[in-house]
Design an enzyme around this catalytic site. Structure first.
Site, PDB file in Angstrom:
ATOM      1  N   TYR A  72     -85.287  26.800  15.682  1.00 18.42           N
ATOM      2  CA  TYR A  72     -84.076  26.099  15.273  1.00 18.42           C
ATOM      3  C   TYR A  72     -82.871  26.759  15.935  1.00 18.42           C
ATOM      4  O   TYR A  72     -82.678  27.965  15.798  1.00 18.42           O
ATOM      5  CB  TYR A  72     -83.901  26.136  13.748  1.00 18.42           C
ATOM      6  CG  TYR A  72     -82.756  25.258  13.330  1.00 18.42           C
ATOM      7  CD1 TYR A  72     -82.969  23.927  13.013  1.00 18.42           C
ATOM      8  CD2 TYR A  72     -81.450  25.736  13.349  1.00 18.42           C
ATOM      9  CE1 TYR A  72     -81.914  23.097  12.694  1.00 18.42           C
ATOM     10  CE2 TYR A  72     -80.389  24.909  13.031  1.00 18.42           C
ATOM     11  CZ  TYR A  72     -80.632  23.591  12.705  1.00 18.42           C
ATOM     12  OH  TYR A  72     -79.583  22.765  12.409  1.00 18.42           O
ATOM     13  N   GLN A 126     -68.557  41.521  14.250  1.00 18.09           N
ATOM     14  CA  GLN A 126     -69.335  40.990  13.144  1.00 18.09           C
ATOM     15  C   GLN A 126     -68.554  39.914  12.404  1.00 18.09           C
ATOM     16  O   GLN A 126     -69.059  38.828  12.123  1.00 18.09           O
ATOM     17  CB  GLN A 126     -69.656  42.146  12.186  1.00 18.09           C
ATOM     18  CG  GLN A 126     -70.577  41.789  11.079  1.00 18.09           C
ATOM     19  CD  GLN A 126     -71.907  41.280  11.607  1.00 18.09           C
ATOM     20  OE1 GLN A 126     -72.358  41.710  12.665  1.00 18.09           O
ATOM     21  NE2 GLN A 126     -72.501  40.346  10.936  1.00 18.09           N
ATOM     22  N   HIS A 173     -68.130  36.064  13.518  1.00 21.67           N
ATOM     23  CA  HIS A 173     -69.232  35.085  13.473  1.00 21.67           C
ATOM     24  C   HIS A 173     -68.868  33.885  12.624  1.00 21.67           C
ATOM     25  O   HIS A 173     -68.929  32.749  13.063  1.00 21.67           O
ATOM     26  CB  HIS A 173     -70.504  35.732  12.920  1.00 21.67           C
ATOM     27  CG  HIS A 173     -71.339  36.390  13.965  1.00 21.67           C
ATOM     28  ND1 HIS A 173     -72.032  35.688  14.905  1.00 21.67           N
ATOM     29  CD2 HIS A 173     -71.573  37.697  14.226  1.00 21.67           C
ATOM     30  CE1 HIS A 173     -72.675  36.516  15.713  1.00 21.67           C
ATOM     31  NE2 HIS A 173     -72.402  37.761  15.325  1.00 21.67           N
ATOM     32  N   GLU A 199     -78.606  43.942   7.700  1.00 26.03           N
ATOM     33  CA  GLU A 199     -79.152  43.371   8.927  1.00 26.03           C
ATOM     34  C   GLU A 199     -78.929  44.332  10.105  1.00 26.03           C
ATOM     35  O   GLU A 199     -79.852  44.650  10.844  1.00 26.03           O
ATOM     36  CB  GLU A 199     -78.438  42.031   9.175  1.00 26.03           C
ATOM     37  CG  GLU A 199     -78.953  41.250  10.362  1.00 26.03           C
ATOM     38  CD  GLU A 199     -78.077  40.029  10.645  1.00 26.03           C
ATOM     39  OE1 GLU A 199     -76.939  39.958  10.107  1.00 26.03           O
ATOM     40  OE2 GLU A 199     -78.512  39.155  11.406  1.00 26.03           O
ATOM     41  N   HIS A 200     -77.673  44.754  10.293  1.00 29.87           N
ATOM     42  CA  HIS A 200     -77.339  45.703  11.352  1.00 29.87           C
ATOM     43  C   HIS A 200     -76.794  46.979  10.726  1.00 29.87           C
ATOM     44  O   HIS A 200     -75.912  46.914   9.866  1.00 29.87           O
ATOM     45  CB  HIS A 200     -76.240  45.160  12.268  1.00 29.87           C
ATOM     46  CG  HIS A 200     -76.518  43.803  12.828  1.00 29.87           C
ATOM     47  ND1 HIS A 200     -76.092  42.640  12.210  1.00 29.87           N
ATOM     48  CD2 HIS A 200     -77.155  43.421  13.956  1.00 29.87           C
ATOM     49  CE1 HIS A 200     -76.475  41.605  12.936  1.00 29.87           C
ATOM     50  NE2 HIS A 200     -77.121  42.042  14.008  1.00 29.87           N
ATOM     51  N   ASP A 234     -77.223  41.966  20.149  1.00 32.01           N
ATOM     52  CA  ASP A 234     -77.119  40.513  20.023  1.00 32.01           C
ATOM     53  C   ASP A 234     -77.601  39.790  21.268  1.00 32.01           C
ATOM     54  O   ASP A 234     -78.120  38.681  21.190  1.00 32.01           O
ATOM     55  CB  ASP A 234     -75.659  40.107  19.772  1.00 32.01           C
ATOM     56  CG  ASP A 234     -75.215  40.420  18.353  1.00 32.01           C
ATOM     57  OD1 ASP A 234     -76.078  40.709  17.515  1.00 32.01           O
ATOM     58  OD2 ASP A 234     -73.994  40.383  18.098  1.00 32.01           O
ATOM     59  N   HIS A 237    -121.403  32.876  -8.221  1.00 28.17           N
ATOM     60  CA  HIS A 237    -121.235  33.863  -7.161  1.00 28.17           C
ATOM     61  C   HIS A 237    -122.420  34.827  -7.148  1.00 28.17           C
ATOM     62  O   HIS A 237    -122.966  35.145  -6.088  1.00 28.17           O
ATOM     63  CB  HIS A 237    -119.933  34.651  -7.372  1.00 28.17           C
ATOM     64  CG  HIS A 237    -118.704  33.884  -6.996  1.00 28.17           C
ATOM     65  ND1 HIS A 237    -118.317  32.724  -7.617  1.00 28.17           N
ATOM     66  CD2 HIS A 237    -117.760  34.125  -6.046  1.00 28.17           C
ATOM     67  CE1 HIS A 237    -117.184  32.275  -7.076  1.00 28.17           C
ATOM     68  NE2 HIS A 237    -116.828  33.117  -6.109  1.00 28.17           N
TER      69      HIS A 237
END
Lengths: 435, 435
Positions: A127, A252, A255, A320-321, A354, A413
């Site tokens: 995506y 950052q 974004h 995340e970072h 990135d 079984h």
């Protein structure tokens, strides 16, 4: 401008808890909207894609797939400089991911052969967000690891690809491009339509509807993660260049308005100087409006007493970072146990990760670095177990197996084992018929 | 009794498509119920657990955690035979999973060090169904791989553990036991309550509410998969012993009324003989009522002309368990590309895999073997990327990075690189301050 909180504040722990326990809450309306879209696409296929694209994006969709010819023609409009940069990035991403190896294995005992084999997924959908933002880098960071893993067919879905995104798709080895976006694109990839073959896994970030749709289809199709707002936590002390740290916080923040830029400063003075730099640079930034909103809403400087506390906070937030702009950065970075990607030392700016360094920029957000990983080759492989026994080996273990089966109340079984190990075959078979 | 469909049937393809595209539909009422439960536990913690357990299970919950003393006392009641069988199973599961290895790696270039490191998750929750069914094997198959991975704390949640389940928890190395079940247990593990610390990942099968809850919390916590009804597809030809194949189909069918036992028979006669055996053995089975319902509702024999078609069908259905009871079984098994576990040859009955062979019995259902894997060590590890550059290395790549950043309209990203590579530092720093 950068809100500051201090380790010595009486409510420090409760404010921190809010940051650390930032598990997502998807608004009910988004969830319900995504659910209706997924159901419609699942029911009506291509017709639903056309109708939803017209309704939600005011866009006609004469052909759902972009023809190879149009794709190439559009990509050809990209400057040679951009093309070269994309090709270089692909090369670096590929070289890094080729080192991420998985090994099938086998355990042999007398009469027993157990094995675990890795195979690539057959078909994957990437995506790529569209609209105003153009994200060729997302294509590279998702499709290249898939291709390294050996995925035969990589699809890109995106609502309106720029020439650069199409050039990136070319360089990354994408096989087909579909001109749909949003929750409807996720549904099409998950269940298939007349034009879009069903895939095995969907990866890549998107808006809240895309995230909600991914959660809804999870299980019917593979999903790498549910992406939330992008985040950075930079731990800095006075060895760090305030201008560089500020530039990273702003990178950052630019974004989107939901981006999360967090500074963990060792000492009040460090926070102050970086805060001043943030304000100075923000004024010059083309995307200052967006970045300013992110800084004002989510931005925070946390002042702590020492580097050890700073790293403990990084681990608790599991961002995340994670930027480590501390003296002896490498040693401190080695203590990071929960982050998507760690940027070691003040030269390692987030933009490197990135676009270019090699590891994928598709990273766990919202604290999910506690349990999940950067997108990688492993996301495009699956394991299968193989179990092979001869009759004698089965006989040796039959009693223990039957014992556990009976504890569970599953006599069928137990019988399936005892039949083989102790029972008589129903009919005598000729040797030639045997396995 | 075993419904039969033939490759030559005019509607063969459409009937097969129904089997292969069996993506799950969770009833809205279950989904809504699970959602309300999750929200209540998230809001009210322990009080919600107590209230929901009283309401849904008619059970009081004076203490949410089972004390170590009670745990040990209950487990001590297990017979030495069962204890020995569990210990043997643990040993085999551990030996197998110790071969599933992951390797951190590093890529070094001039002035650049990229690395990928594996770390175990810190805390994991294992869901073990309770009530009438007792599943000690689920504990082993979930907790042992977690412990092999190095997970420090493994919790078991289960509504009412039998002594055998508690003995299994002991043998598998489970650290704490909580006496909650259903969607409320999933919510407690995902978000934490006063008594139940939040975990990083939840694994293990459960009923429809558990599955719905796992889907809802996915992203806020790790989830290995959404388990659907258990399934087997056995490919058999005339070399196979009909009684053994029938016993395996019934072992599958006795799990619950939703279990899916599918036979792919090479030739009509094979289907007929196995079908007769199913009827004969079903009459003798203690759980014949449940098994009979599963056979009647989901059971099917698909008759094909040759082994190649049989294997193609296995791959198309991508079952949880694939039995290969064909002459030259190993060669045919090598052609299986989508299944959770493959049982090679007619001695490898499914019960071996359920209890004892070594690979986890927690396997992808509902066709998700197309994209997911048996539970394994890898489910309890996460990767983190590390990126370290010196100034010269950054300078070499700065232009290409800035070029891609500008294409994406993210000037702040470009600036963060160019600042470092080309700009002047804001202040001269003493060498002693540098990283």
């Amino acid at each position: 401008m950068l809100r500051t909180i201090f380790q010595s504040d009486p409510d420090f722990e409760s404010r921190l808890k809010l940051l650390a326990d930032r598990a997502g809450v998807v608004p009910d309306s988004v969830e319900a909207g995504a659910r209706a879209i997924v159901a419609q696409v699942r029911r009506e296929g291509d017709a639903a894609l056309r109708e939803l694209t017209r309704k939600l994006e005011k866009r006609d969709l004469p052909s759902i797939e972009l023809s190879r010819q149009e794709w190439k023609a559009s990509a050809a409009r990209v400057s040679s400089e951009v093309r070269a940069a994309l090709a270089q990035a692909v090369e670096r991403i590929r070289a890094y991911h080729e080192l991420e190896r998985y090994y099938s294995f086998e355990r042999k005992e007398e009469g027993i052969r157990l094995s675990c084999r890795y195979l690539p997924l057959a078909r994957v959908g990437v995506y790529v967000p569209g609209g105003t933002a153009r994200y060729p880098s997302t294509v590279l960071m998702s499709a290249v690891p898939a291709k390294v893993a050996g995925v035969r067919e990589v699809f890109m879905v995106t609502p309106g690809p720029s020439p650069e995104t199409l050039a990136a798709a070319e360089e990354a080895g994408v096989d087909r491009v579909f001109l749909v976006g949003g929750a409807q694109a996720v549904a099409a990839l998950a269940y298939g339509t007349e034009s879009v073959p069903r895939v095995d896994k969907i990866v890549g970030p998107g808006n809240a509807y895309v995230a909600a749709a991914k959660r809804l289809v999870f299980g019917d199709v593979g999903i790498e993660m549910i992406a939330g707002p992008t985040e950075v936590v930079i731990a800095a002390d006075r060895s760090a260049n305030p201008a560089w740290v500020a530039a990273d916080l702003l990178a950052q923040a630019e974004h989107d308005a939901f981006a999360v830029p967090i500074l963990v400063a060792v000492g009040r003075e460090v926070a102050l100087r970086i805060g001043e730099e943030v304000e100075r640079q923000l004024a010059e930034l083309p995307r200052r409006e967006i970045a300013g909103r992110a800084i004002a809403s989510q931005g925070v400087a946390i002042v702590v007493d020492d580097a050890e506390t700073a790293i403990a906070l990084v681990n608790r937030i599991a961002p995340e970072h994670a930027g480590i702009a501390l003296a002896n950065a490498r040693e401190w970075a080695d203590k990071v146990t929960a982050a998507g990607a760690v940027f070691v030392g003040e030269n390692a700016c987030e933009a490197l990760g990135d676009y270019f360094a090699g590891p994928s920029h598709v990273l766990p957000t919202g604290g999910s670095a506690r349990f999940s990983s950067p997108l990688g080759v492993g996301d495009f492989l699956k394991r299968t177990s193989f179990i092979e026994y001869d009759g004698a080996a089965l006989a040796r273990q039959a009693d223990a197996i039957a014992c556990i089966a009976e504890v569970e109340g599953l006599s069928g079984h137990a019988r399936s084992v005892l039949h083989r190990a102790k029972g008589k075959p129903i009919r005598q078979r000729e040797p030639s018929e045997r396995t």
